[in-house]
Scaffold this motif. Sequence first.
Motif, PDB file in Angstrom:
ATOM      1  N   GLU A  40       7.606  -9.894  -3.705  1.00 33.79           N
ATOM      2  CA  GLU A  40       7.449  -9.685  -2.256  1.00 33.79           C
ATOM      3  C   GLU A  40       7.876  -8.268  -1.877  1.00 33.79           C
ATOM      4  O   GLU A  40       8.906  -8.051  -1.227  1.00 33.79           O
ATOM      5  CB  GLU A  40       8.256 -10.747  -1.490  1.00 33.79           C
ATOM      6  N   ARG A  41       7.058  -7.314  -2.285  1.00 36.17           N
ATOM      7  CA  ARG A  41       7.242  -5.895  -1.932  1.00 36.17           C
ATOM      8  C   ARG A  41       5.906  -5.369  -1.439  1.00 36.17           C
ATOM      9  O   ARG A  41       4.887  -5.491  -2.123  1.00 36.17           O
ATOM     10  CB  ARG A  41       7.700  -5.088  -3.142  1.00 36.17           C
ATOM     11  N   LEU A  42       5.909  -4.798  -0.246  1.00 33.78           N
ATOM     12  CA  LEU A  42       4.653  -4.402   0.361  1.00 33.78           C
ATOM     13  C   LEU A  42       3.905  -3.366  -0.465  1.00 33.78           C
ATOM     14  O   LEU A  42       2.679  -3.466  -0.627  1.00 33.78           O
ATOM     15  CB  LEU A  42       4.896  -3.873   1.780  1.00 33.78           C
ATOM     16  N   ASP A  43       4.611  -2.389  -1.013  1.00 36.74           N
ATOM     17  CA  ASP A  43       3.926  -1.366  -1.799  1.00 36.74           C
ATOM     18  C   ASP A  43       3.259  -1.981  -3.029  1.00 36.74           C
ATOM     19  O   ASP A  43       2.131  -1.629  -3.400  1.00 36.74           O
ATOM     20  CB  ASP A  43       4.896  -0.250  -2.198  1.00 36.74           C
ATOM     21  N   LEU A  44       3.961  -2.926  -3.664  1.00 39.21           N
ATOM     22  CA  LEU A  44       3.409  -3.581  -4.842  1.00 39.21           C
ATOM     23  C   LEU A  44       2.233  -4.476  -4.466  1.00 39.21           C
ATOM     24  O   LEU A  44       1.213  -4.510  -5.172  1.00 39.21           O
ATOM     25  CB  LEU A  44       4.503  -4.374  -5.542  1.00 39.21           C
ATOM     26  N   LYS A  45       2.369  -5.219  -3.366  1.00 41.23           N
ATOM     27  CA  LYS A  45       1.280  -6.091  -2.923  1.00 41.23           C
ATOM     28  C   LYS A  45       0.024  -5.277  -2.656  1.00 41.23           C
ATOM     29  O   LYS A  45      -1.090  -5.677  -3.032  1.00 41.23           O
ATOM     30  CB  LYS A  45       1.689  -6.839  -1.655  1.00 41.23           C
ATOM     31  N   ARG A  46       0.176  -4.141  -1.984  1.00 36.52           N
ATOM     32  CA  ARG A  46      -0.996  -3.317  -1.681  1.00 36.52           C
ATOM     33  C   ARG A  46      -1.703  -2.861  -2.944  1.00 36.52           C
ATOM     34  O   ARG A  46      -2.939  -2.942  -3.044  1.00 36.52           O
ATOM     35  CB  ARG A  46      -0.560  -2.111  -0.844  1.00 36.52           C
ATOM     36  N   LYS A  47      -0.933  -2.399  -3.899  1.00 31.90           N
ATOM     37  CA  LYS A  47      -1.519  -1.916  -5.151  1.00 31.90           C
ATOM     38  C   LYS A  47      -2.178  -3.052  -5.915  1.00 31.90           C
ATOM     39  O   LYS A  47      -3.304  -2.910  -6.427  1.00 31.90           O
ATOM     40  CB  LYS A  47      -0.434  -1.255  -6.000  1.00 31.90           C
ATOM     41  N   LEU A  48      -1.495  -4.189  -6.020  1.00 34.04           N
ATOM     42  CA  LEU A  48      -2.003  -5.311  -6.800  1.00 34.04           C
ATOM     43  C   LEU A  48      -3.259  -5.900  -6.177  1.00 34.04           C
ATOM     44  O   LEU A  48      -4.244  -6.195  -6.875  1.00 34.04           O
ATOM     45  CB  LEU A  48      -0.918  -6.385  -6.927  1.00 34.04           C
ATOM     46  N   LEU A  49      -3.271  -6.077  -4.861  1.00 37.47           N
ATOM     47  CA  LEU A  49      -4.452  -6.651  -4.214  1.00 37.47           C
ATOM     48  C   LEU A  49      -5.646  -5.710  -4.303  1.00 37.47           C
ATOM     49  O   LEU A  49      -6.794  -6.159  -4.454  1.00 37.47           O
ATOM     50  CB  LEU A  49      -4.136  -6.994  -2.758  1.00 37.47           C
ATOM     51  N   ALA A  50      -5.398  -4.394  -4.214  1.00 32.47           N
ATOM     52  CA  ALA A  50      -6.486  -3.435  -4.388  1.00 32.47           C
ATOM     53  C   ALA A  50      -7.065  -3.534  -5.789  1.00 32.47           C
ATOM     54  O   ALA A  50      -8.293  -3.490  -5.986  1.00 32.47           O
ATOM     55  CB  ALA A  50      -5.983  -2.020  -4.111  1.00 32.47           C
ATOM     56  N   GLU A  51      -6.190  -3.684  -6.777  1.00 34.93           N
ATOM     57  CA  GLU A  51      -6.639  -3.810  -8.163  1.00 34.93           C
ATOM     58  C   GLU A  51      -7.416  -5.100  -8.371  1.00 34.93           C
ATOM     59  O   GLU A  51      -8.447  -5.120  -9.061  1.00 34.93           O
ATOM     60  CB  GLU A  51      -5.438  -3.744  -9.101  1.00 34.93           C
ATOM     61  N   LEU A  52      -6.947  -6.181  -7.770  1.00 38.19           N
ATOM     62  CA  LEU A  52      -7.629  -7.467  -7.899  1.00 38.19           C
ATOM     63  C   LEU A  52      -9.008  -7.427  -7.245  1.00 38.19           C
ATOM     64  O   LEU A  52      -9.984  -7.959  -7.790  1.00 38.19           O
ATOM     65  CB  LEU A  52      -6.787  -8.585  -7.284  1.00 38.19           C
ATOM     66  N   ALA A  53      -9.094  -6.805  -6.077  1.00 33.89           N
ATOM     67  CA  ALA A  53     -10.380  -6.716  -5.391  1.00 33.89           C
ATOM     68  C   ALA A  53     -11.391  -5.937  -6.220  1.00 33.89           C
ATOM     69  O   ALA A  53     -12.584  -6.278  -6.268  1.00 33.89           O
ATOM     70  CB  ALA A  53     -10.195  -6.067  -4.026  1.00 33.89           C
TER      71      ALA A  53
END
Length: 318
Positions: free
Chosen positions: A93-106
Amino acid sequence: MQDPKNISRVACVGTGVIGGGWAAHFLARGYDVLAWDPGAQAEAALKRLIETAWPALESLGLAAGASLDRLRFTDSLQEAVGDVAFVQESGPERLDLKRKLLAELAAATGEETIIASSTSGYSMTDMAAEAEDASRLVVGHPFNPPYLIPLVEVVGGERTAGWAVDQACAFYELAGKSVIRMERELPGFIGNRLQDAIWREALHMVAEGEATVEQIDQAIVDGPGLRWALMGPCLTFHLAGGEGGMAHMLDHFGPALKEPWTRLEAPELTKELRDSMVEGCEREAGERNIAELVRERDRGLIAILKALRESNTGGARQ
């Protein structure tokens, strides 16, 4: 768009307590699960979590074809998500990590693949900031443990397509979840905000020496918690109004909202708020009158109390 009924494989990205719980749930519902987590001991930890959860899932009843053998831990994120129609992301639950991970998943998934985040409080609008294609990104907020607690709250962000929210809700329902489709983004969603209100008041009472930790837990376990398991706070208060239901309860007890019972400031009990509460309870009650609801509540309470006594758990052992 793929028909949710035809989905047979899901990916779980991030396999800690929440992600591992999701994996256990999907396995128990008869899905093939591809799992990935960058942690050095993640695969072993995931298998331990699922093996621990499996007896409880067997007790609840497994879906046809459910098997621990349908789990595969992959070597890469791309291998996990490259050929699935639904991805459950449960990273830290870290916003910077979530942003990077979701971009990679998309970027790593097909244009029909739904990507749901298990975030506890971030909005999808914020988390999707770095994704080139955010149309398939939704929040799928569970409650721990996901393999036992049925609730999942679903909401999209500003760039999420409506069809993606529809698909996510339909898939979760087919996977045995109780789904709340939220109409707007809200920090903490619904369940966490309600939990947090009680939690903050509990901290205030302990800090001020007004109650002990044990008293607070007993007050919920042996008090309103039993009723909330059956009807929730709104329908419970509907019954508190007797034959007059929520309307009588608000008209009679409404002034008590101004009493200093909690540190939270109560909203103004306007006619619009009163009517919304009354109409909501009437919709929830449906064709059941007060007497029928009372009998239904009492049957449920008796079953819960008996179960607690038999298992010798909880505070209700009268």
